[in-house]
Design a protein around this motif. Structure first.
Motif, PDB file in Angstrom:
ATOM      1  N   ASP A 271     -42.484  -1.528 -53.358  1.00  0.00           N
ATOM      2  CA  ASP A 271     -43.077  -1.568 -52.023  1.00  0.00           C
ATOM      3  C   ASP A 271     -44.435  -2.262 -52.028  1.00  0.00           C
ATOM      4  OD1 ASP A 271     -43.162  -1.079 -49.289  1.00  0.00           O
ATOM      5  OD2 ASP A 271     -44.209   0.827 -49.524  1.00  0.00           O
ATOM      6  N   CYS A 272     -44.482  -3.442 -52.651  1.00  0.00           N
ATOM      7  CA  CYS A 272     -45.729  -4.202 -52.756  1.00  0.00           C
ATOM      8  C   CYS A 272     -45.641  -5.469 -51.887  1.00  0.00           C
ATOM      9  CB  CYS A 272     -46.009  -4.558 -54.218  1.00  0.00           C
ATOM     10  SG  CYS A 272     -47.672  -5.207 -54.521  1.00  0.00           S
ATOM     11  N   LYS A 273     -45.550  -5.274 -50.594  1.00  0.00           N
ATOM     12  CA  LYS A 273     -45.522  -6.349 -49.599  1.00  0.00           C
ATOM     13  C   LYS A 273     -44.508  -7.448 -49.945  1.00  0.00           C
ATOM     14  CE  LYS A 273     -50.220  -5.673 -47.897  1.00  0.00           C
ATOM     15  NZ  LYS A 273     -51.441  -6.309 -47.355  1.00  0.00           N
ATOM     16  N   PRO A 274     -43.205  -7.102 -50.033  1.00  0.00           N
ATOM     17  CA  PRO A 274     -42.197  -8.098 -50.417  1.00  0.00           C
ATOM     18  C   PRO A 274     -42.065  -9.269 -49.449  1.00  0.00           C
ATOM     19  CG  PRO A 274     -41.156  -6.075 -49.636  1.00  0.00           C
ATOM     20  CD  PRO A 274     -42.607  -5.772 -49.810  1.00  0.00           C
ATOM     21  N   VAL A 275     -42.322  -9.039 -48.151  1.00  0.00           N
ATOM     22  CA  VAL A 275     -42.241 -10.141 -47.188  1.00  0.00           C
ATOM     23  C   VAL A 275     -43.339 -11.158 -47.453  1.00  0.00           C
ATOM     24  CG1 VAL A 275     -42.323 -10.773 -44.750  1.00  0.00           C
ATOM     25  CG2 VAL A 275     -41.136  -8.684 -45.444  1.00  0.00           C
ATOM     26  N   ASP A 276     -44.550 -10.699 -47.765  1.00  0.00           N
ATOM     27  CA  ASP A 276     -45.641 -11.617 -48.137  1.00  0.00           C
ATOM     28  C   ASP A 276     -45.285 -12.397 -49.398  1.00  0.00           C
ATOM     29  OD1 ASP A 276     -47.149 -10.859 -46.010  1.00  0.00           O
ATOM     30  OD2 ASP A 276     -48.622  -9.692 -47.139  1.00  0.00           O
ATOM     31  N   VAL A 277     -44.666 -11.716 -50.352  1.00  0.00           N
ATOM     32  CA  VAL A 277     -44.259 -12.376 -51.593  1.00  0.00           C
ATOM     33  C   VAL A 277     -43.188 -13.417 -51.310  1.00  0.00           C
ATOM     34  CG1 VAL A 277     -43.203 -12.037 -53.859  1.00  0.00           C
ATOM     35  CG2 VAL A 277     -44.888 -10.393 -53.020  1.00  0.00           C
ATOM     36  N   ALA A 278     -42.245 -13.087 -50.409  1.00  0.00           N
ATOM     37  CA  ALA A 278     -41.199 -14.051 -50.037  1.00  0.00           C
ATOM     38  C   ALA A 278     -41.815 -15.301 -49.416  1.00  0.00           C
ATOM     39  CB  ALA A 278     -40.218 -13.402 -49.061  1.00  0.00           C
ATOM     40  N   SER A 279     -42.856 -15.130 -48.620  1.00  0.00           N
ATOM     41  CA  SER A 279     -43.514 -16.290 -48.000  1.00  0.00           C
ATOM     42  C   SER A 279     -44.185 -17.162 -49.058  1.00  0.00           C
ATOM     43  CB  SER A 279     -44.526 -15.840 -46.947  1.00  0.00           C
ATOM     44  OG  SER A 279     -45.668 -15.244 -47.547  1.00  0.00           O
ATOM     45  N   LEU A 280     -44.722 -16.539 -50.102  1.00  0.00           N
ATOM     46  CA  LEU A 280     -45.336 -17.309 -51.196  1.00  0.00           C
ATOM     47  C   LEU A 280     -44.287 -18.159 -51.916  1.00  0.00           C
ATOM     48  CD1 LEU A 280     -47.678 -14.604 -52.802  1.00  0.00           C
ATOM     49  CD2 LEU A 280     -48.360 -16.505 -51.319  1.00  0.00           C
ATOM     50  N   ILE A 281     -43.125 -17.568 -52.146  1.00  0.00           N
ATOM     51  CA  ILE A 281     -42.046 -18.299 -52.813  1.00  0.00           C
ATOM     52  C   ILE A 281     -41.586 -19.463 -51.948  1.00  0.00           C
ATOM     53  CG2 ILE A 281     -39.702 -18.138 -53.741  1.00  0.00           C
ATOM     54  CD1 ILE A 281     -40.307 -15.123 -54.205  1.00  0.00           C
ATOM     55  N   LEU A 282     -41.451 -19.203 -50.636  1.00  0.00           N
ATOM     56  CA  LEU A 282     -41.008 -20.255 -49.710  1.00  0.00           C
ATOM     57  C   LEU A 282     -41.971 -21.427 -49.708  1.00  0.00           C
ATOM     58  CD1 LEU A 282     -39.220 -21.356 -47.431  1.00  0.00           C
ATOM     59  CD2 LEU A 282     -40.635 -20.061 -45.823  1.00  0.00           C
ATOM     60  N   PHE A 283     -43.252 -21.152 -49.556  1.00  0.00           N
ATOM     61  CA  PHE A 283     -44.222 -22.238 -49.427  1.00  0.00           C
ATOM     62  C   PHE A 283     -44.436 -22.983 -50.745  1.00  0.00           C
ATOM     63  CE2 PHE A 283     -45.056 -20.257 -45.402  1.00  0.00           C
ATOM     64  CZ  PHE A 283     -45.472 -21.302 -44.587  1.00  0.00           C
ATOM     65  N   THR A 284     -44.394 -22.280 -51.878  1.00  0.00           N
ATOM     66  CA  THR A 284     -44.502 -23.001 -53.153  1.00  0.00           C
ATOM     67  C   THR A 284     -43.260 -23.862 -53.380  1.00  0.00           C
ATOM     68  OG1 THR A 284     -43.625 -21.084 -54.381  1.00  0.00           O
ATOM     69  CG2 THR A 284     -46.028 -21.311 -54.252  1.00  0.00           C
ATOM     70  N   SER A 285     -42.114 -23.415 -52.861  1.00  0.00           N
ATOM     71  CA  SER A 285     -40.885 -24.208 -52.976  1.00  0.00           C
ATOM     72  C   SER A 285     -40.955 -25.458 -52.115  1.00  0.00           C
ATOM     73  CB  SER A 285     -39.669 -23.362 -52.567  1.00  0.00           C
ATOM     74  OG  SER A 285     -39.524 -22.233 -53.405  1.00  0.00           O
ATOM     75  N   LEU A 286     -41.514 -25.330 -50.911  1.00  0.00           N
ATOM     76  CA  LEU A 286     -41.637 -26.478 -50.009  1.00  0.00           C
ATOM     77  C   LEU A 286     -42.644 -27.498 -50.536  1.00  0.00           C
ATOM     78  CD1 LEU A 286     -41.655 -24.664 -46.532  1.00  0.00           C
ATOM     79  CD2 LEU A 286     -39.777 -25.964 -47.558  1.00  0.00           C
ATOM     80  N   LEU A 287     -43.732 -27.016 -51.129  1.00  0.00           N
ATOM     81  CA  LEU A 287     -44.773 -27.907 -51.631  1.00  0.00           C
ATOM     82  C   LEU A 287     -44.414 -28.537 -52.974  1.00  0.00           C
ATOM     83  CD1 LEU A 287     -47.959 -25.799 -50.777  1.00  0.00           C
ATOM     84  CD2 LEU A 287     -47.241 -27.933 -49.681  1.00  0.00           C
ATOM     85  N   PHE A 288     -43.445 -27.945 -53.663  1.00  0.00           N
ATOM     86  CA  PHE A 288     -43.148 -28.371 -55.031  1.00  0.00           C
ATOM     87  C   PHE A 288     -42.634 -29.805 -55.104  1.00  0.00           C
ATOM     88  CE2 PHE A 288     -39.914 -28.689 -58.460  1.00  0.00           C
ATOM     89  CZ  PHE A 288     -40.789 -28.702 -59.529  1.00  0.00           C
ATOM     90  N   VAL A 289     -41.742 -30.195 -54.186  1.00  0.00           N
ATOM     91  CA  VAL A 289     -41.138 -31.529 -54.265  1.00  0.00           C
ATOM     92  C   VAL A 289     -42.187 -32.635 -54.130  1.00  0.00           C
ATOM     93  CG1 VAL A 289     -39.481 -33.120 -53.245  1.00  0.00           C
ATOM     94  CG2 VAL A 289     -38.879 -30.708 -53.495  1.00  0.00           C
ATOM     95  N   PRO A 290     -43.026 -32.630 -53.072  1.00  0.00           N
ATOM     96  CA  PRO A 290     -44.075 -33.669 -53.028  1.00  0.00           C
ATOM     97  C   PRO A 290     -45.059 -33.566 -54.183  1.00  0.00           C
ATOM     98  CG  PRO A 290     -44.396 -32.040 -51.281  1.00  0.00           C
ATOM     99  CD  PRO A 290     -43.045 -31.801 -51.858  1.00  0.00           C
ATOM    100  N   PHE A 291     -45.354 -32.333 -54.629  1.00  0.00           N
ATOM    101  CA  PHE A 291     -46.263 -32.140 -55.758  1.00  0.00           C
ATOM    102  C   PHE A 291     -45.677 -32.758 -57.029  1.00  0.00           C
ATOM    103  CE2 PHE A 291     -47.439 -29.436 -59.427  1.00  0.00           C
ATOM    104  CZ  PHE A 291     -48.790 -29.734 -59.483  1.00  0.00           C
ATOM    105  N   LEU A 292     -44.357 -32.595 -57.225  1.00  0.00           N
ATOM    106  CA  LEU A 292     -43.696 -33.142 -58.408  1.00  0.00           C
ATOM    107  C   LEU A 292     -43.771 -34.661 -58.414  1.00  0.00           C
ATOM    108  CD1 LEU A 292     -41.996 -32.523 -60.945  1.00  0.00           C
ATOM    109  CD2 LEU A 292     -39.957 -32.660 -59.505  1.00  0.00           C
TER     110      LEU A 292
END
Length: 308
Positions: A271-292
């Protein structure tokens, strides 16, 4: 093209999880699936992963470097968490999330797409190291957001994945070979783990509301993930350590892939804010392709041709 297809093929299962939650809503309980994944399927995945190939001391050098850089990431993130965050759960997320990378679902196929089949042995070993970190340090920090330090430490040993990993390593080092029929069943369970994990992530994304995003957490996590740590690690990997450029490139790739979906599982379990964690995964995934793409160009500019 191969990189894009590798990423899209994986993200299809996330989309399926999102659609399933959108259609069935409360009939699908995310926490129940998390428990099924963490307590039953992930031990199978861990056991299978540590049984696929014989482990040698020479090969352990690569995951050792990966773990050391991950610990450095945790140290930097811990400092940021103490300076910029007061909420205990946000401090826990800030400290550990950036160090638990998507080395399995994305890292292995991406390594094949960029470096070829010879990268598999290295990416597999780092994926195993990442799994062990997830269920030790990951469990400790995420559960520390809702428990005492003592309880957070004890929580590590309550999960069967650690015991499954230890058993697999003992059998591997002693030369015990898993029967092919049994190994096939383990493989089925391992792939099932990956698919279910991605779908759980998609279900949590459905619960995410743009107006409720934790922008402060998003900013600091992405700053460490895509600016501070890459600058620190690329210098040490390619210009300080006595590593072959190919091996250094594979390690660097596994360090910069997006946050692992497993972050959501552990955050939800405690119960450690899983929705906030999901948003972190989403945004790092979206930024990863241009970053790569930027990283590939930058490394090529400095004469490091193995990457990209």
């Amino acid at each position: 093209m191969n990189i894009a297809l590798s990423i899209l093929a994986i993200y299809v299962f996330i989309l399926l999880g999102y659609i399933a939650k959108k259609i069935f809503k409360d009939e699908l309980a995310e926490r129940g699936m998390v428990i099924l994944s963490v307590y039953f399927l992930h031990p199978i995945f861990s056991f299978w992963g540590l049984s696929t190939k014989p482990i040698s001391l020479e090969l352990l050098q690569v995951p050792l470097y990966y773990v050391l850089f991950s610990l450095l990431t945790i140290a930097v993130s811990f400092i940021f968490a103490r300076i910029f965050f007061e909420d205990v759960k946000e401090r826990s997320i800030m400290t550990i999330a950036t160090a638990i990378n998507n080395t399995g679902n994305l890292g292995i196929p991406l390594g094949i797409a960029i470096f070829g089949q010879e990268s598999i042995i290295y990416t597999s070993m780092m994926s195993v190291a990442n799994t062990l970190m997830t269920y030790t340090l990951g469990v400790f920090f995420y559960s520390a957001g809702t428990s005492s330090m003592k309880q957070a430490f004890l929580n590590i040993f309550k999960l069967p994945v650690i015991w499954a990993a230890m058993l697999a390593m003992v059998l591997n080092f002693t030369g015990v070979v898993i029967h092919p029929t049994l190994f096939k069943s383990l493989e089925m369970g391992a792939y099932c783990t990956v698919v279910l994990q991605l779908m759980i992530f998609g279900m949590y994304l459905y619960n995410m509301k743009l107006g409720e995003l934790n922008f402060k957490l998003l900013l600091h996590v992405n700053l460490i993930k895509f600016v501070i740590m890459p600058i620190m690690t690329v210098w040490v990997l390619f210009f300080v350590l006595p590593l072959e450029p190919f091996v250094a490139s594979v390690i660097f790739l596994e360090l910069i892939v997006p946050l692992a979906v497993t972050n959501v599982n552990i955050a939800a379990l405690y119960d450690c804010k899983p929705v906030d964690v999901a948003s972190l995964i989403l945004f790092t995934s979206l930024l990863f392709v241009p970053f790569l793409l930027i990283v590939s160009f930058a490394l090529s500019f400095f004469g490091i041709e193995h990457f990209g």
